[in-house]
Design an enzyme around this catalytic site. Structure first.
Site, PDB file in Angstrom:
ATOM      1  N   GLU A   1      57.017  67.597  42.235  1.00 30.28           N
ATOM      2  CA  GLU A   1      55.730  67.843  41.472  1.00 30.28           C
ATOM      3  C   GLU A   1      55.402  66.688  40.655  1.00 30.28           C
ATOM      4  OE1 GLU A   1      54.429  70.911  41.512  1.00 30.28           O
ATOM      5  OE2 GLU A   1      55.633  71.984  42.958  1.00 30.28           O
TER       6      GLU A   1
ATOM      7  N   LYS B   1      67.617  80.257  41.375  1.00 29.67           N
ATOM      8  CA  LYS B   1      67.925  81.080  42.702  1.00 29.67           C
ATOM      9  C   LYS B   1      69.426  81.442  42.357  1.00 29.67           C
ATOM     10  CE  LYS B   1      65.026  77.759  44.961  1.00 29.67           C
ATOM     11  NZ  LYS B   1      64.907  76.473  45.198  1.00 29.67           N
TER      12      LYS B   1
ATOM     13  N   GLY C   1      64.230  79.078  50.506  1.00 30.47           N
ATOM     14  CA  GLY C   1      63.236  79.089  51.302  1.00 30.47           C
ATOM     15  C   GLY C   1      63.405  79.877  52.820  1.00 30.47           C
TER      16      GLY C   1
ATOM     17  N   ASP D   1      65.095  75.308  38.410  1.00 32.24           N
ATOM     18  CA  ASP D   1      64.740  75.835  39.800  1.00 32.24           C
ATOM     19  C   ASP D   1      66.220  76.373  40.474  1.00 32.24           C
ATOM     20  OD1 ASP D   1      62.708  76.484  42.304  1.00 32.24           O
ATOM     21  OD2 ASP D   1      64.407  75.152  43.010  1.00 32.24           O
TER      22      ASP D   1
ATOM     23  N   THR E   1      50.165  77.196  49.562  1.00 35.58           N
ATOM     24  CA  THR E   1      51.251  76.531  50.508  1.00 35.58           C
ATOM     25  C   THR E   1      51.632  77.700  51.356  1.00 35.58           C
ATOM     26  OG1 THR E   1      51.585  74.629  49.326  1.00 35.58           O
ATOM     27  CG2 THR E   1      53.153  74.899  51.208  1.00 35.58           C
TER      28      THR E   1
ATOM     29  N   LYS F   1      60.969  83.350  42.420  1.00 35.27           N
ATOM     30  CA  LYS F   1      62.207  83.550  41.989  1.00 35.27           C
ATOM     31  C   LYS F   1      62.087  83.326  40.225  1.00 35.27           C
ATOM     32  CE  LYS F   1      61.381  78.866  43.446  1.00 35.27           C
ATOM     33  NZ  LYS F   1      60.624  78.420  44.380  1.00 35.27           N
TER      34      LYS F   1
ATOM     35  N   ARG G   1      42.622  81.966  42.774  1.00 35.52           N
ATOM     36  CA  ARG G   1      41.684  81.658  41.618  1.00 35.52           C
ATOM     37  C   ARG G   1      40.356  81.333  42.111  1.00 35.52           C
ATOM     38  NH1 ARG G   1      46.337  78.875  38.389  1.00 35.52           N
ATOM     39  NH2 ARG G   1      46.164  77.613  40.447  1.00 35.52           N
TER      40      ARG G   1
ATOM     41  N   GLY H   1      58.611  74.515  51.777  1.00 41.16           N
ATOM     42  CA  GLY H   1      57.597  73.886  52.577  1.00 41.16           C
ATOM     43  C   GLY H   1      56.864  75.519  53.056  1.00 41.16           C
TER      44      GLY H   1
HETATM   45  N1  LIG Z   1      56.050  76.136  48.468  1.00 41.28           N
HETATM   46  C1  LIG Z   1      57.128  76.108  48.619  1.00 41.28           C
HETATM   47  O1  LIG Z   1      57.911  75.548  49.501  1.00 41.28           O
HETATM   48  C2  LIG Z   1      57.932  77.372  48.220  1.00 41.28           C
HETATM   49  C3  LIG Z   1      59.126  77.778  48.524  1.00 41.28           C
HETATM   50  C4  LIG Z   1      59.923  78.673  48.270  1.00 41.28           C
HETATM   51  C5  LIG Z   1      59.200  79.753  47.357  1.00 41.28           C
HETATM   52  N2  LIG Z   1      57.977  79.245  46.668  1.00 41.28           N
HETATM   53  C6  LIG Z   1      57.305  80.103  45.637  1.00 41.28           C
HETATM   54  O2  LIG Z   1      56.115  80.862  46.561  1.00 41.28           O
HETATM   55  C7  LIG Z   1      55.187  80.954  45.317  1.00 41.28           C
HETATM   56  C8  LIG Z   1      53.790  80.184  45.684  1.00 41.28           C
HETATM   57  O3  LIG Z   1      54.084  78.872  46.012  1.00 41.28           O
HETATM   58  P1  LIG Z   1      53.083  77.765  46.577  1.00 41.28           P
HETATM   59  O4  LIG Z   1      53.932  76.570  46.890  1.00 41.28           O
HETATM   60  O5  LIG Z   1      52.398  78.365  47.826  1.00 41.28           O
HETATM   61  O6  LIG Z   1      52.071  77.598  45.456  1.00 41.28           O
HETATM   62  P2  LIG Z   1      50.630  76.783  45.414  1.00 41.28           P
HETATM   63  O7  LIG Z   1      50.477  76.248  46.708  1.00 41.28           O
HETATM   64  O8  LIG Z   1      50.541  76.382  44.038  1.00 41.28           O
HETATM   65  O9  LIG Z   1      49.759  78.180  45.601  1.00 41.28           O
HETATM   66  C9  LIG Z   1      49.655  79.297  44.623  1.00 41.28           C
HETATM   67  C10 LIG Z   1      48.435  80.119  44.816  1.00 41.28           C
HETATM   68  O10 LIG Z   1      48.344  81.171  43.824  1.00 41.28           O
HETATM   69  C11 LIG Z   1      47.118  81.093  43.281  1.00 41.28           C
HETATM   70  N3  LIG Z   1      47.102  81.584  42.041  1.00 41.28           N
HETATM   71  C12 LIG Z   1      48.009  81.067  40.803  1.00 41.28           C
HETATM   72  N4  LIG Z   1      47.876  81.484  40.094  1.00 41.28           N
HETATM   73  C13 LIG Z   1      46.914  82.498  39.949  1.00 41.28           C
HETATM   74  C14 LIG Z   1      46.129  83.472  39.033  1.00 41.28           C
HETATM   75  N5  LIG Z   1      46.456  83.507  37.906  1.00 41.28           N
HETATM   76  N6  LIG Z   1      45.362  84.315  39.641  1.00 41.28           N
HETATM   77  C15 LIG Z   1      44.960  84.413  41.124  1.00 41.28           C
HETATM   78  N7  LIG Z   1      45.670  83.433  41.904  1.00 41.28           N
HETATM   79  C16 LIG Z   1      46.464  82.527  41.397  1.00 41.28           C
HETATM   80  C17 LIG Z   1      46.304  79.820  43.684  1.00 41.28           C
HETATM   81  O11 LIG Z   1      44.818  79.762  43.662  1.00 41.28           O
HETATM   82  P3  LIG Z   1      44.010  78.666  43.984  1.00 41.28           P
HETATM   83  O12 LIG Z   1      44.512  78.193  45.304  1.00 41.28           O
HETATM   84  O13 LIG Z   1      42.548  79.337  44.053  1.00 41.28           O
HETATM   85  O14 LIG Z   1      44.177  77.874  42.840  1.00 41.28           O
HETATM   86  C18 LIG Z   1      46.941  79.392  44.823  1.00 41.28           C
HETATM   87  O15 LIG Z   1      46.239  79.838  46.148  1.00 41.28           O
HETATM   88  C19 LIG Z   1      55.767  80.499  44.037  1.00 41.28           C
HETATM   89  O16 LIG Z   1      56.482  81.665  43.666  1.00 41.28           O
HETATM   90  C20 LIG Z   1      56.832  79.622  44.617  1.00 41.28           C
HETATM   91  O17 LIG Z   1      57.929  79.293  43.457  1.00 41.28           O
HETATM   92  C21 LIG Z   1      57.213  78.310  47.267  1.00 41.28           C
END
Ligand SMILES: NC(=O)c1ccc[n+]([C@@H]2O[C@H](COP(=O)([O-])OP(=O)(O)OC[C@H]3O[C@@H](n4cnc5c(N)ncnc54)[C@H](OP(=O)(O)O)[C@@H]3O)[C@@H](O)[C@H]2O)c1
Length: 433
Positions: A192, A207, A136, A203, A14, A107, A46, A304
């Site tokens: 989730e 933060k 965010g 969470d 995302t 975080k 991955r 987001g």
């Molecule tokens: N989403 C939000 O709104 C939000 C807000 C604030 C902070 N965050 C933080 O931002 C970070 C990412 O969140 P997200 O929502 O973008 O997560 P996500 O959609 O689950 O994406 C995670 C990405 O990391 C890759 N990945 C995970 N484990 C891996 C590994 N061992 N080796 C290589 N690649 C790996 C996954 O690969 P694949 O795609 O190939 O599976 C995927 O592309 C987290 O730390 C989260 O806490 C997210």
């Protein structure tokens, strides 16, 4: 123009994909603002074959993000994979060891390893930027770390989990219970499949621990955060809050008290007049109280892809401009060891909901257990007594206390329970005036 900044992005979910969209889509504008071109040169995730809605053809692919961080052509690592251990940590350590700055949204990792990673960054004359890790799209890290350096921060409080705020907002608006609203949040993609981390407050705790370190110049002390989630909040609690002029919010609060630094996350009665009470749905808000500026409340999207990537790109451009600030706003060696204020010494008002068996003298027992501990009651409510009587014949009784301590409240509630006048577990919710 200065030479281009070459960026490697680890994580293409995302946040990662949204970050690429901004860096590519606004490339010229960002280059003009940064004074140099910002170029993605490598990416890692991955599964290489997955369609992510962005064209990755021009970038070097790495299965191993740590290997990407060591690529001599990568000058800045963006870590948006997540996870407090494993690959995210390995990639960040690899970049920092080579003196490459890191931008992360993680975080969980910083809450667990922030001090060690900050020290590693400093030993290698580099830094970690983490605006996206808290609330965010809201620039609260920059506010605490940079804009408010001329102030003494006394308190930081906020709504830092959109999932919880959505669930509580919906419970209040529609009189639904927690499980129904959690299900709706999951269907809308706000929660989730395993919602524990969000709804049980962890969470928010991560933060809060990061904000505490920035606000008070202390080492990150996540283990010291008192954590309670929202799964025990009932429609009756929300109804009572409304009647008494409050709303229930999951707040993270960090403040300096006479007993030390208090860090707590719990459902909270907040006055309907306050700014935080009026933040509804998935929106986040953080209030910073500081001298001499006063109170600043930042409100906005806390999650987001777009909002989080906005913060990630802000950090990348900062670093491209050469604006490198120490990870926690001051060198690691001068971060204080925080003195933990025990939760038992927390002072404030309390909402207590007791399910009381209809026995003669029950009300007098409750009142005397409170009085024995010097707890003054602001009000006692027994609204809709008959309508709310349950199968055991018990009725809800609501107590609102004046300021007292957590220890006295816990003792009083335990004593009332021992008196055998209660049916079920008492509900205790702290009040912020
Ligand atoms: N989403 C939000 O709104 C939000 C807000 C604030 C902070 N965050 C933080 O931002 C970070 C990412 O969140 P997200 O929502 O973008 O997560 P996500 O959609 O689950 O994406 C995670 C990405 O990391 C890759 N990945 C995970 N484990 C891996 C590994 N061992 N080796 C290589 N690649 C790996 C996954 O690969 P694949 O795609 O190939 O599976 C995927 O592309 C987290 O730390 C989260 O806490 C997210």
């Amino acid at each position: 123009m200065a030479k281009p900044l070459k960026v490697g992005i680890a994580g293409l979910g995302t946040v990662g994909a949204a970050t690429i969209r901004i860096l590519v889509g606004a490339h010229n504008e960002l280059s003009a603002r940064a004074g140099r071109s910002i170029e993605i040169v490598a990416v890692s995730a991955r599964s290489k074959g997955k369609d992510r809605g962005v064209d990755l053809g021009a970038y070097r692919w790495y299965d191993d993000a740590a290997e990407m961080a060591r690529d001599p052509g990568v000058e800045l690592l963006v870590e948006v994979m997540g996870g407090s251990e494993g690959m995210a940590k390995a990639a960040i350590e690899a970049a920092l060891a080579l003196g490459k700055p890191v931008v992360t949204a993680n975080k969980a990792l910083l809450a667990a390893h922030g001090p060690a990673l900050a020290a590693l960054a400093e030993r290698n004359n580099t830094t970690i930027a983490f605006e996206a890790a808290v609330a965010g799209g809201i620039p609260v890290i920059k506010a605490l770390r940079e804009a408010l350096v001329g102030n003494k921060v006394t308190r930081v409080s906020g709504i830092m989990n959109g999932t919880c705020n959505y669930i509580l907002s919906r419970m209040e608006a529609e009189g639904l219970d927690f499980a129904q609203c959690l299900k709706a949040a999951q269907e809308l993609g706000y929660a989730e499949a395993d919602p524990t981390f969000d709804v049980e407050g962890f969470d928010t705790a991560h933060k809060l621990a990061l904000l505490t370190a920035l606000a008070f110049g202390t080492e990150v002390d996540s283990d010291a955060v008192y954590v309670e989630g929202i799964s025990g909040v009932t429609p009756l609690d929300l109804e009572m809050a409304e009647e008494l002029g409050f709303r229930i919010k999951l707040l993270g609060v960090a403040e300096r008290t006479a007993a030390g630094i208090e860090q707590r996350v719990h459902p909270t009665f907040v006055s309907r007049q306050s700014q935080l009470a009026n933040v509804m749905g998935v929106t986040n808000a953080v209030a910073i109280e500081a001298e001499p500026v006063g109170t600043i409340t930042l409100v906005g999207p806390g999650a987001g892809g777009g909002a989080t990537a906005s913060a990630v790109v802000g950090d990348i451009v900062d670093l491209a401009r050469g604006n490198a600030v120490t990870t926690f706003g001051r060198p690691s060696q001068v971060l204080e060891k925080p003195i933990r204020a025990p939760m038992q010494r927390h002072e404030g008002g309390y909402y207590i909901r007791l399910q009381v068996l209809d026995r003669p003298g029950a009300a007098a027992i409750i009142a005397s257990r409170m009085a024995e501990r010097g707890i003054s009651l602001e009000s006692i409510l027994q609204k809709g007594r008959e309508a709310r009587r349950n199968a055991n014949g018990s009725v809800p009784v609501i107590l609102i206390t004046y300021a007292t301590t957590e220890l006295l409240i816990r003792n009083a509630v335990a004593a009332i329970a021992e008196d055998g006048v209660l049916d079920g577990t008492p509900q205790v919710i702290r009040i912020e005036r």
